[in-house]
Write an enzyme that holds these catalytic residues in place. Structure first.
Site, mmCIF file in Angstrom:
data_model
loop_
_atom_site.group_PDB
_atom_site.id
_atom_site.type_symbol
_atom_site.label_atom_id
_atom_site.label_comp_id
_atom_site.label_asym_id
_atom_site.label_seq_id
_atom_site.Cartn_x
_atom_site.Cartn_y
_atom_site.Cartn_z
ATOM 1 N N CYS A 77 0.828 -1.203 0.000
ATOM 2 C CA CYS A 77 0.000 0.000 0.000
ATOM 3 C C CYS A 77 0.870 1.264 0.000
ATOM 4 O O CYS A 77 1.579 1.519 -0.963
ATOM 5 C CB CYS A 77 -0.987 -0.042 1.165
ATOM 6 S SG CYS A 77 -2.328 1.157 0.980
ATOM 7 N N HIS A 179 -3.914 -5.012 -0.033
ATOM 8 C CA HIS A 179 -3.505 -5.512 1.281
ATOM 9 C C HIS A 179 -3.572 -7.039 1.312
ATOM 10 O O HIS A 179 -4.627 -7.597 1.582
ATOM 11 C CB HIS A 179 -4.414 -4.934 2.368
ATOM 12 C CG HIS A 179 -4.182 -3.479 2.590
ATOM 13 N ND1 HIS A 179 -3.183 -3.004 3.400
ATOM 14 C CD2 HIS A 179 -4.786 -2.387 2.071
ATOM 15 C CE1 HIS A 179 -3.181 -1.683 3.387
ATOM 16 N NE2 HIS A 179 -4.149 -1.280 2.587
ATOM 17 N N GLU A 181 -2.579 -8.923 3.496
ATOM 18 C CA GLU A 181 -2.892 -9.349 4.865
ATOM 19 C C GLU A 181 -4.386 -9.306 5.155
ATOM 20 O O GLU A 181 -4.843 -9.826 6.159
ATOM 21 C CB GLU A 181 -2.109 -8.497 5.875
ATOM 22 C CG GLU A 181 -2.607 -7.066 6.079
ATOM 23 C CD GLU A 181 -2.139 -6.066 5.017
ATOM 24 O OE1 GLU A 181 -1.603 -6.508 3.963
ATOM 25 O OE2 GLU A 181 -2.309 -4.852 5.223
#
Lengths: 198, 251
Positions: A77, A179, A181
């Site tokens: 990001c 993202h 994650e």
């Protein structure tokens, strides 16, 4: 294998730690130069504003350190945007690892564009070791108002009004705008791939 | 292309989900972590956790819960309920929440929205509005729908966006609980006039209702609670249905 997450004044660091934890890897959050240089993997995450983040990195000379890293390094990001040459966000010179300009999304005249882009979008033209076993057009979770333009280092493309780089790669540097994650199983696969890179 | 989002909402009280029967395939349907992880696995695009705990212990319980959710759930989640300061938000984000939602506190002190956007970025500031249609327009209600205001929903939404709200979570009190469909008019008005995503909430009863709110009201996301908790509609079947109807949906 030691995986460090660069500590700086940007959010979502804990989310990355937890994602690593879910795949059985213990990450270390640090801004200690020696510890970062000695790591096997470096993750450069971030949600925040470009100029504030760059100032923080410069004050601690982390800007020079990141550019010189030799081990596989993954920007996420804002981390990805800071690895580019320059960002339109407060006209900020960035690290210059990728020779890429970061621009703000613009609404077309005839259409109201929602900014930031928030949500799941697909990635295409996948061309990097981090996308092994990730299928073309997989959906990833994005939250951003600025994007990296297409370049010779583009290894994934996404469309939000225009086509832009959703991932970049050059030598040992990898970067994703989305993202991983927070991107369910497909995102987890990307993190696993990054940790496996030889 | 950016997809439409399906968002289950979990009400939390004292660290437990309030609604949550009818899940024989998980051990404890009252456990928000297990239920959240199940929804994520089923293809939910995001989760919203709304804390309705009223006790003094709530902050501590909530931050610990948020930490556990962040550890176990691999999709983004929003936390709302009783948030009224930069300090509240800081704790929740540090514990792993992706976004927070504010409602009554932001209406009473709109500067809160500016402060949160400046401190944490608009992308994590969701403005929740409870609205009811009466006397020819949609008005803002506060305190979980108990207190009426004279302010029109659209006006407040517009102001909050100009102050930095990054998303609007719009609940129609007329529709909530009816299972007769979302409020298409006000959802459409906000979605077509504000340059932030609008999450429609209240009234989902059938899969066609989701279709309607995406296609006819241009909602960016749709939120529902009991129809998912009671398995009247299951997320994989809903997403398949929408996909077949041509709605942009993540698989």
């Amino acid at each position: 294998m030691k995986t460090v997450i660069i500590k700086y004044n940007a959010g979502n660091i804990r989310s990355v730690l937890y994602a690593l934890d879910r795949i059985g890897v213990e990450g270390v959050v640090t801004d200690n130069p020696e510890e970062i240089r000695a790591a096997d993997r470096v993750i450069f995450p971030g949600v925040g504003e470009a100029s504030t983040a760059m100032n923080y990195l410069k004050e601690r000379k982390l800007d020079l350190l990141i550019k010189d890293l030799k081990q596989p390094t993954l920007g996420i990001c804002l981390g990805m945007q800071l690895m580019c040459k320059h960002s339109e966000e407060n006209d900020t010179p960035c690290l210059g690892i990728f020779d890429v300009e970061v621009k703000k999304f613009q609404s077309p005249v005839d259409n109201l564009l929602k900014i930031p882009q928030i949500g799941w979008n697909n990635i295409t033209g996948l061309y990097s070791a981090i996308f092994e076993h990730v299928r073309e057009n997989s959906y990833m979770y994005f939250v951003h108002s600025y994007y990296a333009a297409l370049s010779a280092d583009t290894v994934a493309t996404t469309n939000y009004v225009i086509n832009y780089s959703s991932a970049l790669q050059k030598d040992n540097f990898y970067a994703v705008q989305f993202h991983p994650e927070k991107s369910a199983d497909a995102g987890q696969q990307i993190l696993e791939n990054f940790l496996k890179i030889q | 292309m950016l997809t439409k989002r399906i968002i289950p909402c979990l009400d939390i009280k004292d660290g437990r989900t309030v609604k949550g029967v009818n899940f024989e395939n998980i051990r404890d349907a009252g456990d928000p972590i297990e239920l959240g992880a199940l929804y994520a696995q089923q293809g939910a695009d995001e989760l919203v956790f709304l804390d309705i705990t009223a006790t003094n212990e709530r902050r501590k319980t909530l931050s610990e819960l948020v930490r556990q959710i962040a550890r176990h759930v691999n999709i983004p989640f929003t936390v709302g309920g009783g948030i009224s300061s930069v300090g509240d938000v800081s704790v929740l984000l540090q514990n792993g929440a992706d976004k927070i939602s504010v409602n009554t506190s932001a209406f009473k002190r709109p500067e809160l929205v500016d402060e949160l956007a400046r401190e944490f970025g608009s992308q994590c500031v969701v403005l929740a509005i409870d609205t009811r249609f009466e006397d020819g327009d949609w008005y803002v209600y506060l305190n979980g729908g108990r207190v009426k205001t004279d302010v029109k929903c659209y006006d407040w939404a517009k102001e909050a966006v100009s102050r930095g709200a990054g998303e609007i979570l719009l609940t129609s009190m007329n529709n909530d609980g009816t299972k007769q469909g979302f409020a298409l008019d006000i959802t459409g008005k906000l979605s077509q006039n504000l340059n932030v995503p609008v999450i429609a909430s209240g009234g989902a009863g059938t899969m066609d209702h989701f279709m309607d709110v995406f296609e006819n009201a241009q909602a960016d996301a749709a939120l529902a609670a009991s129809i998912f908790h009671y398995k009247e509609i299951e997320i994989p079947e809903l997403k398949t249905y929408l996909y077949q109807k041509g709605v942009n949906i993540r698989f």
